[in-house]
Design a protein around this motif. Structure first.
Motif, PDB file in Angstrom:
ATOM      1  N   ARG A 138      -9.287   3.634   0.709  1.00 55.46           N
ATOM      2  CA  ARG A 138      -9.770   4.013   2.032  1.00 55.46           C
ATOM      3  C   ARG A 138      -9.260   5.424   2.333  1.00 55.46           C
ATOM      4  O   ARG A 138      -8.179   5.809   1.877  1.00 55.46           O
ATOM      5  N   THR A 139     -10.017   6.188   3.102  1.00 54.79           N
ATOM      6  CA  THR A 139      -9.555   7.492   3.593  1.00 54.79           C
ATOM      7  C   THR A 139      -9.997   7.665   5.035  1.00 54.79           C
ATOM      8  O   THR A 139     -11.038   7.136   5.451  1.00 54.79           O
ATOM      9  N   ALA A 147      -5.041   9.029   2.709  1.00 53.67           N
ATOM     10  CA  ALA A 147      -5.568   8.223   1.608  1.00 53.67           C
ATOM     11  C   ALA A 147      -4.711   6.978   1.450  1.00 53.67           C
ATOM     12  O   ALA A 147      -3.481   7.037   1.548  1.00 53.67           O
ATOM     13  N   VAL A 148      -5.371   5.847   1.201  1.00 55.21           N
ATOM     14  CA  VAL A 148      -4.703   4.551   1.060  1.00 55.21           C
ATOM     15  C   VAL A 148      -4.895   4.046  -0.365  1.00 55.21           C
ATOM     16  O   VAL A 148      -6.030   3.983  -0.862  1.00 55.21           O
ATOM     17  N   GLU A 177       0.827  -1.202   0.000  1.00 51.97           N
ATOM     18  CA  GLU A 177       0.000   0.000   0.000  1.00 51.97           C
ATOM     19  C   GLU A 177       0.863   1.255   0.000  1.00 51.97           C
ATOM     20  O   GLU A 177       1.999   1.246   0.498  1.00 51.97           O
ATOM     21  N   LEU A 178       0.289   2.316  -0.549  1.00 51.32           N
ATOM     22  CA  LEU A 178       0.916   3.634  -0.524  1.00 51.32           C
ATOM     23  C   LEU A 178      -0.023   4.600   0.187  1.00 51.32           C
ATOM     24  O   LEU A 178      -1.237   4.540  -0.005  1.00 51.32           O
ATOM     25  N   ARG A 204      -5.547   0.836   8.696  1.00 45.03           N
ATOM     26  CA  ARG A 204      -6.639  -0.140   8.527  1.00 45.03           C
ATOM     27  C   ARG A 204      -7.916   0.302   9.210  1.00 45.03           C
ATOM     28  O   ARG A 204      -9.018   0.014   8.747  1.00 45.03           O
ATOM     29  N   THR A 205      -7.767   1.029  10.319  1.00 47.05           N
ATOM     30  CA  THR A 205      -8.935   1.404  11.119  1.00 47.05           C
ATOM     31  C   THR A 205      -9.140   2.911  11.219  1.00 47.05           C
ATOM     32  O   THR A 205     -10.225   3.360  11.580  1.00 47.05           O
ATOM     33  N   GLY A 206      -8.100   3.696  10.961  1.00 42.21           N
ATOM     34  CA  GLY A 206      -8.185   5.140  11.146  1.00 42.21           C
ATOM     35  C   GLY A 206      -7.937   5.588  12.572  1.00 42.21           C
ATOM     36  O   GLY A 206      -7.989   6.793  12.862  1.00 42.21           O
TER      37      GLY A 206
END
Length: 372
Positions: A163-164, A149-150, A126-127, A195-197
């Motif tokens: 994901r954000t 941002a993922v 992931e970046l 993963r969860t924020g």
């Protein structure tokens, strides 16, 4: 049959003997290769062979120059660069300049700017960027909440955020720990689980309440390039006043740092030596965590165990950042202009120079070590 078995045995014995010889020779014949990476205007990624201090290859980056921020894959074979005025991310195989990744962060109705904030997950899948978005309305721009941002790197040339998560404002340099938390360099030093924020405080800086005699730390994370020591450094400046009159003239001025061990995610925060001149970036000697080097108008060497400046070398012009060889013997000082100044880390004396095709401006100076 016996003759055949004899030949087989001899062949096997010969193969084993040859394998043993090759195994004995291989470690001496093979060595890790270090490359120095930076970006120059108009928009090129340079890959410098640190064994010869010559440019091995130059990769053209699509779009106009951004800030020159670079993130490395865990195996150091790929570099991810902010481009197009910091709106987009491009990934390069630094061994051949092949573009393997592209993420356009803006859309027709939303403009996204990423200021220096780019890193890659611990497993390389992931970046992460910190996006500063605005909605483009007919009569105005509407500023929105910054967000992490993922992106999936496997999405290649058409990567979109999967994901954000909302994050603070003022975040610049970020890095990833072995536990795959993303360190966020802002007013304070925080970490987010991508993963969860979930966000945790790593080290209070702007919100650090030290009492009335201390000036709140002024933190700065334009460049934090600690790959050789596997760390993240957030420099700060502060002052301790002699009394409640808070007289700036009689205050003790200090450089400090919050330093995160990226292997454990643990941080230390301390004043490290008196503030005598401006420093844009610190780097740690990989041989001794008490030895720091700093750059701007000077190249300096410091022992934080003694809170002491050991050496100062006046530079020919301003240099925003620096990095160091894996053996700790050679310093590379860059940014700002079109030359990388090479120095002996023991004496700080200049021992060479690498001339580039354009100025580096705010670009990173990263070391990619490719294992053989």
């Amino acid at each position: 049959m016996k003759l055949n078995n004899t030949f087989k045995s001899a062949g096997l014995t010969g193969s084993l003997a040859l394998g043993g010889i090759l195994s004995a020779v291989a470690p001496a014949a093979m060595a890790d290769q270090e490359y120095l990476l930076t970006v120059t205007r108009p928009n090129q990624l340079h890959v410098v062979d640190m064994s010869t201090n010559t440019i091995a290859r130059t990769c053209d980056i699509p779009g106009p120059f951004g800030t020159g921020s670079i993130a490395l894959s865990p195996d150091n074979t790929h570099a991810y660069v902010l481009s197009n005025g910091t709106k987009d991310v491009y990934g390069f195989d630094i061994r051949n300049c092949e573009i393997t990744f592209k993420a356009e962060q803006s859309s027709r109705t939303e403009q996204v700017i990423t200021m220096q904030s780019i890193t890659v997950s611990a497993d390389g899948t992931e970046l992460y960027t910190v996006q500063n978005p605005i909605t483009k309305l007919r009569d105005r721009y509407e500023v929105k909440q910054p967000r992490l941002a993922v992106f999936n790197i496997a999405d290649g040339m058409n990567a979109k955020a999967v994901r954000t998560y909302p994050v603070d404002r003022r975040i610049t340099k970020i890095a990833t720990t072995a536990q795959n938390e993303v360190i966020l360099g802002g007013g304070d030093l925080k970490a987010i689980n991508p993963r969860t924020g979930e966000i945790r405080m790593v080290s209070k800086l702007a919100s650090w309440e030290r009492g009335p005699l201390w000036l709140p730390p002024d933190a700065f994370a334009m460049h934090s390039q600690g790959e050789q020591a596997n760390e993240y450094i957030m420099p700060y400046s502060t002052a301790k006043f002699t009394d409640e009159s808070m007289d700036m003239e009689t205050a003790e001025w200090w450089w400090g740092m919050s330093r995160v061990d990226l292997a454990t995610g643990q941080a230390e925060r301390m004043e490290i030596f008196p503030f005598e001149f401006v420093i844009f970036n610190f780097i740690t000697d990989p041989r001794d965590s008490n030895i720091l080097y700093g750059s701007f108008n000077t190249l300096s060497k410091h022992d934080i165990s003694q809170k002491k400046t050991l050496l100062v070398h006046e530079m020919e012009h301003s240099y925003y950042d620096l990095n160091i060889s894996g053996d700790g013997k050679t310093l590379y000082v860059g940014g700002t202009s079109s030359d990388i100044s090479v120095h002996d880390s023991d004496t700080l004396e200049k021992i060479g120079s690498i001339q580039l095709t354009g100025d580096m401006s705010t670009s990173d100076l990263r070391v990619a070590t490719i294992k053989d």
